[in-house]
Design an enzyme around this catalytic site. Structure first.
Site, mmCIF file in Angstrom:
data_model
loop_
_atom_site.group_PDB
_atom_site.id
_atom_site.type_symbol
_atom_site.label_atom_id
_atom_site.label_comp_id
_atom_site.label_asym_id
_atom_site.label_seq_id
_atom_site.Cartn_x
_atom_site.Cartn_y
_atom_site.Cartn_z
ATOM 1 N N SER A 137 0.845 -1.211 0.000
ATOM 2 C CA SER A 137 0.000 0.000 0.000
ATOM 3 C C SER A 137 0.868 1.244 0.000
ATOM 4 C CB SER A 137 -0.880 0.035 1.253
ATOM 5 O OG SER A 137 -1.578 1.267 1.307
ATOM 6 N N TYR A 150 -1.524 -1.244 10.240
ATOM 7 C CA TYR A 150 -1.645 -1.516 8.809
ATOM 8 C C TYR A 150 -0.391 -1.041 8.065
ATOM 9 C CZ TYR A 150 -3.866 -1.381 4.138
ATOM 10 O OH TYR A 150 -4.181 -1.568 2.819
HETATM 11 P P1 NAP Z 1 -11.180 -5.675 0.864
HETATM 12 O O1 NAP Z 1 -12.239 -5.318 -0.110
HETATM 13 O O2 NAP Z 1 -11.264 -5.133 2.248
HETATM 14 O O3 NAP Z 1 -11.015 -7.257 0.925
HETATM 15 C C1 NAP Z 1 -10.097 -7.824 1.807
HETATM 16 C C2 NAP Z 1 -9.874 -9.245 1.370
HETATM 17 O O4 NAP Z 1 -8.956 -9.872 2.265
HETATM 18 C C3 NAP Z 1 -11.161 -10.047 1.371
HETATM 19 O O5 NAP Z 1 -11.225 -10.803 0.188
HETATM 20 C C4 NAP Z 1 -11.006 -10.953 2.593
HETATM 21 O O6 NAP Z 1 -11.607 -12.226 2.414
HETATM 22 C C5 NAP Z 1 -9.497 -11.119 2.669
HETATM 23 N N1 NAP Z 1 -9.066 -11.430 4.031
HETATM 24 C C6 NAP Z 1 -9.076 -10.608 5.110
HETATM 25 N N2 NAP Z 1 -8.633 -11.272 6.192
HETATM 26 C C7 NAP Z 1 -8.352 -12.538 5.790
HETATM 27 C C8 NAP Z 1 -7.858 -13.696 6.466
HETATM 28 N N3 NAP Z 1 -7.564 -13.709 7.779
HETATM 29 N N4 NAP Z 1 -7.684 -14.834 5.740
HETATM 30 C C9 NAP Z 1 -7.975 -14.841 4.423
HETATM 31 N N5 NAP Z 1 -8.433 -13.779 3.728
HETATM 32 C C10 NAP Z 1 -8.630 -12.640 4.421
HETATM 33 O O7 NAP Z 1 -9.726 -5.267 0.320
HETATM 34 P P2 NAP Z 1 -9.297 -4.523 -1.018
HETATM 35 O O8 NAP Z 1 -9.576 -3.077 -0.842
HETATM 36 O O9 NAP Z 1 -9.781 -5.261 -2.184
HETATM 37 O O10 NAP Z 1 -7.706 -4.676 -0.878
HETATM 38 C C11 NAP Z 1 -6.996 -5.778 -1.364
HETATM 39 C C12 NAP Z 1 -5.538 -5.621 -0.963
HETATM 40 O O11 NAP Z 1 -5.041 -4.367 -1.432
HETATM 41 C C13 NAP Z 1 -5.339 -5.614 0.536
HETATM 42 O O12 NAP Z 1 -4.123 -6.248 0.870
HETATM 43 C C14 NAP Z 1 -5.276 -4.135 0.875
HETATM 44 O O13 NAP Z 1 -4.580 -3.905 2.055
HETATM 45 C C15 NAP Z 1 -4.562 -3.608 -0.346
HETATM 46 N N6 NAP Z 1 -4.816 -2.189 -0.572
HETATM 47 C C16 NAP Z 1 -6.081 -1.715 -0.777
HETATM 48 C C17 NAP Z 1 -6.260 -0.357 -0.982
HETATM 49 C C18 NAP Z 1 -7.614 0.249 -1.233
HETATM 50 O O14 NAP Z 1 -7.698 1.488 -1.354
HETATM 51 N N7 NAP Z 1 -8.682 -0.507 -1.336
HETATM 52 C C19 NAP Z 1 -5.167 0.509 -0.982
HETATM 53 C C20 NAP Z 1 -3.907 -0.016 -0.772
HETATM 54 C C21 NAP Z 1 -3.736 -1.362 -0.568
HETATM 55 P P3 NAP Z 1 -13.171 -12.533 2.771
HETATM 56 O O15 NAP Z 1 -13.991 -11.411 2.202
HETATM 57 O O16 NAP Z 1 -13.411 -13.838 2.072
HETATM 58 O O17 NAP Z 1 -13.239 -12.624 4.259
#
Ligand code: NAP
Length: 242
Positions: A137, A150
């Site tokens: 991130s 985080y």
């Molecule tokens: P999200 O919509 O919050 O989804 C999080 C995902 O992680 C879900 O599919 C969830 O699975 C899975 N997860 C969480 N805890 C888990 C565990 N203990 N075991 C297995 N799976 C787990 O996230 P996103 O926004 O798509 O982000 C995806 C990645 O990009 C993450 O690593 C996040 O930190 C990174 N990121 C996101 C942003 C942003 O702006 N959105 C920015 C920078 C980085 P379930 O739903 O099946 O529980």
């Protein structure tokens, strides 16, 4: 691709992970659409791809990680691309954050490390090839108040990318990070309107990114990018250049 290659995308039932699964499916990979709680959503993502299946595991549970890898061995016999996308964010200032919330973030970091270790040992080192892509991130580079756990996890993930890429010196297993900025997913949907506007004011492109724009970078690191190793690819609309 001559032989069907297998991509495992963690947390692929929704958000960026689902977009990565779709992008890699379109490239001809058999996709293991991993989920923890979003079983129905993961099944739906898999059903829309030519060759994919949903597979569940809580990555914070080491036995579940072992079970996941064993199931992949049985079903596919190989893993060519690992996208460590699953992530968890808990917002609170350090002084008020609960230890259990810190543990939820750190537990997933531990699971990501363990899954990567097992995928390397069981598949990629034997196959003598592979691509590992870690979703970190922008805030792991800039810091962000209220996101101490985080940001610590995400900065660590980029350091993991660099260390592992150096450990694999001489082997054609590529390890890189994609560091998204602010992307429209469930994770950012919780942001209060004022915080959202403050962020957008700092983004030169003037908008949040889409999961597909992040998945495009992941797709490139998974299928092209043959001379890119230990790098962090920033996908943030100009918010931060690395
Ligand atoms: P999200 O919509 O919050 O989804 C999080 C995902 O992680 C879900 O599919 C969830 O699975 C899975 N997860 C969480 N805890 C888990 C565990 N203990 N075991 C297995 N799976 C787990 O996230 P996103 O926004 O798509 O982000 C995806 C990645 O990009 C993450 O690593 C996040 O930190 C990174 N990121 C996101 C942003 C942003 O702006 N959105 C920015 C920078 C980085 P379930 O739903 O099946 O529980």
């Amino acid at each position: 691709m001559s032989e069907t290659q297998v991509a495992l995308v963690t947390g692929a039932g929704r958000g960026i992970g689902a977009a990565c699964a779709r992008a890699l499916g379109a490239e001809g990979f058999q996709v293991a659409v991993h989920y923890r709680g979003s079983a129905a959503a993961a099944e739906e993502v898999a059903a829309k791809l030519p060759d994919a299946f949903a597979i569940g595991a809580d990555l914070a549970d080491s036995e579940a990680v072992e079970g996941l890898v064993a199931e992949l061995k049985e079903r596919c016999g190989r893993v060519d691309v690992l996208v460590n996308n699953a992530g968890v964010n808990k917002n609170a200032l350090v002084a008020s954050m609960k230890l259990e919330d810190y543990d939820a973030v750190a537990g997933l970091t531990r699971g990501t490390w363990y899954l990567t270790k097992l995928v390397l040992r069981r598949f990629m080192l034997r196959q003598k090839s592979g691509r590992i892509i870690n979703l970190s991130s922008v805030v792991g580079h800039t810091g962000n108040p209220g996101q101490s756990a985080y940001t610590m996890a995400k900065a660590g993930l980029d350091a993991f990318t660099k260390s592992l890429s150096q450990e694999l010196a001489g082997r054609p297993i590529l390890v890189n990070s994609v560091a998204p900025g602010f992307i429209e997913t469930d994770m950012t949907a919780e942001l209060p309107e004022a915080a959202r506007e403050a962020i957008l004011a700092r983004v030169p492109l003037g908008r949040m990114g889409t999961p597909e724009e992040v998945a495009d970078a992941v797709r490139w690191l998974a299928t092209g990018a043959s001379y890119v190793q230990g790098s962090v690819l920033h996908v943030n609309g100009g918010l931060f250049g690395g």
